[in-house]
Design an enzyme around this catalytic site. Structure first.
Site, PDB file in Angstrom:
ATOM      1  NE  ARG A 206      -2.009  -1.703   3.700  1.00  0.00           N
ATOM      2  CZ  ARG A 206      -2.397  -1.879   5.003  1.00  0.00           C
ATOM      3  NH1 ARG A 206      -3.621  -1.559   5.168  1.00  0.00           N
ATOM      4  NH2 ARG A 206      -1.592  -2.428   5.553  1.00  0.00           N
TER       5      ARG A 206
ATOM      6  CG  HIS B  65      -0.641  -1.588  14.996  1.00  0.00           C
ATOM      7  ND1 HIS B  65      -1.940  -1.951  15.688  1.00  0.00           N
ATOM      8  CD2 HIS B  65      -0.528  -1.842  13.790  1.00  0.00           C
ATOM      9  CE1 HIS B  65      -2.750  -2.202  14.420  1.00  0.00           C
ATOM     10  NE2 HIS B  65      -2.043  -1.824  13.366  1.00  0.00           N
TER      11      HIS B  65
ATOM     12  CG  ASN C 265      -0.414  -8.867   6.029  1.00  0.00           C
ATOM     13  OD1 ASN C 265      -0.663 -10.095   5.984  1.00  0.00           O
ATOM     14  ND2 ASN C 265       0.296  -8.154   4.972  1.00  0.00           N
TER      15      ASN C 265
ATOM     16  CG  ASP D 205      -5.738  -7.872  13.920  1.00  0.00           C
ATOM     17  OD1 ASP D 205      -6.642  -8.548  14.438  1.00  0.00           O
ATOM     18  OD2 ASP D 205      -6.004  -6.914  13.407  1.00  0.00           O
TER      19      ASP D 205
ATOM     20  CE  LYS E  20       1.449  -2.775   8.513  1.00  0.00           C
ATOM     21  NZ  LYS E  20       0.421  -3.257   9.290  1.00  0.00           N
TER      22      LYS E  20
ATOM     23  CD  GLU F 236      -2.364   1.898  15.997  1.00  0.00           C
ATOM     24  OE1 GLU F 236      -2.387   2.445  14.392  1.00  0.00           O
ATOM     25  OE2 GLU F 236      -1.595   1.695  16.342  1.00  0.00           O
TER      26      GLU F 236
ATOM     27  CE1 TYR G 231      -4.639   1.507  10.475  1.00  0.00           C
ATOM     28  CE2 TYR G 231      -3.533   1.278   8.428  1.00  0.00           C
ATOM     29  CZ  TYR G 231      -4.852   1.332   9.368  1.00  0.00           C
ATOM     30  OH  TYR G 231      -6.108   1.389   8.747  1.00  0.00           O
TER      31      TYR G 231
END
Ligand SMILES: NC(=O)c1ccc[n+]([C@@H]2O[C@H](COP(=O)([O-])OP(=O)(O)OC[C@H]3O[C@@H](n4cnc5c(N)ncnc54)[C@H](O)[C@@H]3O)[C@@H](O)[C@H]2O)c1
Length: 400
Positions: free
Chosen positions: A15, A96, A300, A270, A75, A118, A94
């Site tokens: 992406r 995480h 993913n 996830d 990411k 997120e 994102y």
């Protein structure tokens, strides 16, 4: 503002964080957009398509990180990218961070302000920058499950929709949120017999109305699931308890209740997985078998369809990215309490309590880190803080 978009370097990530339409919006708002050459390739977007809308294509990530005031990514930054971040820079992607102390320390050390897609919330406490990926994962879950049910792939060898005179397969979706609804939607479209389980009666009511009776809704209990498992051909796990590890809704001993060759698709992998026997897999090697049951547990899933995922993600992120570019981070998060919840790291400190708890670090209120309680320099001073507080209270109430 100068906005930089590097190519994603995490393995198997195709992406990109902006589309030509996004470039056009940013340029029309008076911003400059720099894109690393080739960044859109995995999503079938050429450098020329970005340039045609006013982006400047540069060679190498260093050029992007070096010039950009805001770095837009997909990411979490990889170690080489963390090294390129600097004080005063804004990172929007994102992240995480909760399970990743090393990255969290790296981002704190960079001095950049880091906003995680997120943890941004809308006024109803939903996660608007996660939802598009859940929509995609839900649709893939049924497609992948249907495929894995084919005999050559290890499945029972049943067609989801049946044919005239031959019964359709039974699809059980456990968790009727964004993923579950989309999974059910495709399963209904493929003419399977569909059962959606959820713990929330309100959610089951909504689904009942939305699907106009074309699937059965079931209140989710251990017994109700156990009673359905012997009939199931495909079980899709899509539960989420916000902020927590996924609960197990199917235990190992319950696999014995199922038909050999039935398929489990664990979308909640996830969050640790909602079937006891799940473990994360990849698109290259998506399935494994336990006690005769095929498990598909790709962590993913949207990564398989980067063209769709890039456009779905950037449709959702663009309004936030534009607000940040137009107003700057301080004014933007002062105005939008939901965006403020996205700030994970600022002024060298963790600013999100759940992240701090996850990584075992202390946190400071984002208001302190970004000096938000000081009167804004860019707007009316009287009453602004009160209005903000009222909105924040309203927002918190809506989430309860
Ligand atoms: N694997 C992937 O690529 C991928 C992609 C997107 C999302 N996800 C994951 O999919 C999961 C679901 O995401 P979502 O956006 O649909 O969440 P959501 O919050 O929209 O929906 C979750 C639903 O689960 C229900 N639920 C909670 N506990 C339950 C239980 N014990 N039994 C039945 N229902 C229960 C909730 O009431 C809610 O309706 C999350 O773990 C998310 O991280 C995975």
């Amino acid at each position: 503002m100068r906005i930089g978009i590097p190519a994603e370097i995490k393995p198997a990530e195709y992406r990109v964080a902006i589309t030509p339409a996004g470039v056009r919006e940013m340029v029309e708002h008076g911003h400059q957009v720099l894109i690393e050459a080739g960044a859109g390739e995995g999503s079938a977007i050429t450098d020329a398509a970005f340039e045609a809308q006013g982006a400047r294509v540069v060679t190498g990530a260093a050029a992007v990180f070096g010039e950009a005031e805001m770095v837009l990514k997909v990411k979490e930054p990889q170690p080489a990218e963390v090294e390129m971040l600097r004080e005063g820079q804004l990172l929007f992607t994102y992240l995480h961070l909760a399970p990743d102390p090393e990255l969290t320390r790296g981002l704190c050390g960079s001095g950049a302000t880091c906003i995680a897609y997120e943890t941004v919330e809308d006024t109803r406490g939903r996660l608007p920058l996660l939802a598009p990926m859940s929509e995609i994962a839900g649709k893939i879950a049924t497609q992948a499950g249907a495929f894995m049910l084919e005999k050559p792939l290890g499945g029972r060898g049943i067609l989801l929709g049946g044919v005239p005179g031959v019964a359709a397969a039974n699809v059980i979706v456990i968790g009727g949120g964004v993923v579950g609804m989309n999974a059910a939607f495709i399963a209904i479209g493929m003419e399977a017999d569909v059962f959606v389980f959820d713990k929330s009666i309100d959610r089951l009511r909504e689904l009942d109305v939305d699907f106009a009776g074309r699937c059965s809704t079931v209140y989710s209990t251990t017994l109700a699931i156990e009673e359905m498992l012997p009939r199931a051909d495909l079980v899709i796990g899509a539960v989420l308890v916000h902020g927590a590890r996924a609960p197990f809704v199917v235990r190992r001993e319950q696999l014995a209740l199922m038909k050999p060759g039935a398929v489990l698709v664990d979308v909640a992998i996830d969050q640790g997985g909602c079937f006891e026997t799940s473990r994360p897999t990849t698109h290259q090697d998506p399935t494994f078998e336990v006690d005769g049951i095929i498990h598909y547990c790709v962590a993913n899933m949207p990564g398989a369809v980067p063209i769709t995922s890039t456009h779905a993600l950037t449709n959702a992120t663009l309004p936030y990215a534009t607000a940040l570019a137009d107003a700057g981070v301080t004014a933007a998060v002062r105005r939008d309490p939901g965006l403020r919840l996205g700030v994970n790291v600022a002024a060298g400190q963790v600013t999100h309590p759940a992240v701090a708890e996850g990584v075992g670090m202390s946190s400071v209120p984002v208001e302190d880190a970004l000096n938000l309680d000081k009167p804004p320099a860019d707007g009316p001073q009287t009453g602004h803080i009160d209005r903000f507080e009222a909105r924040r209270r309203e927002h918190a109430e809506a989430r309860e």
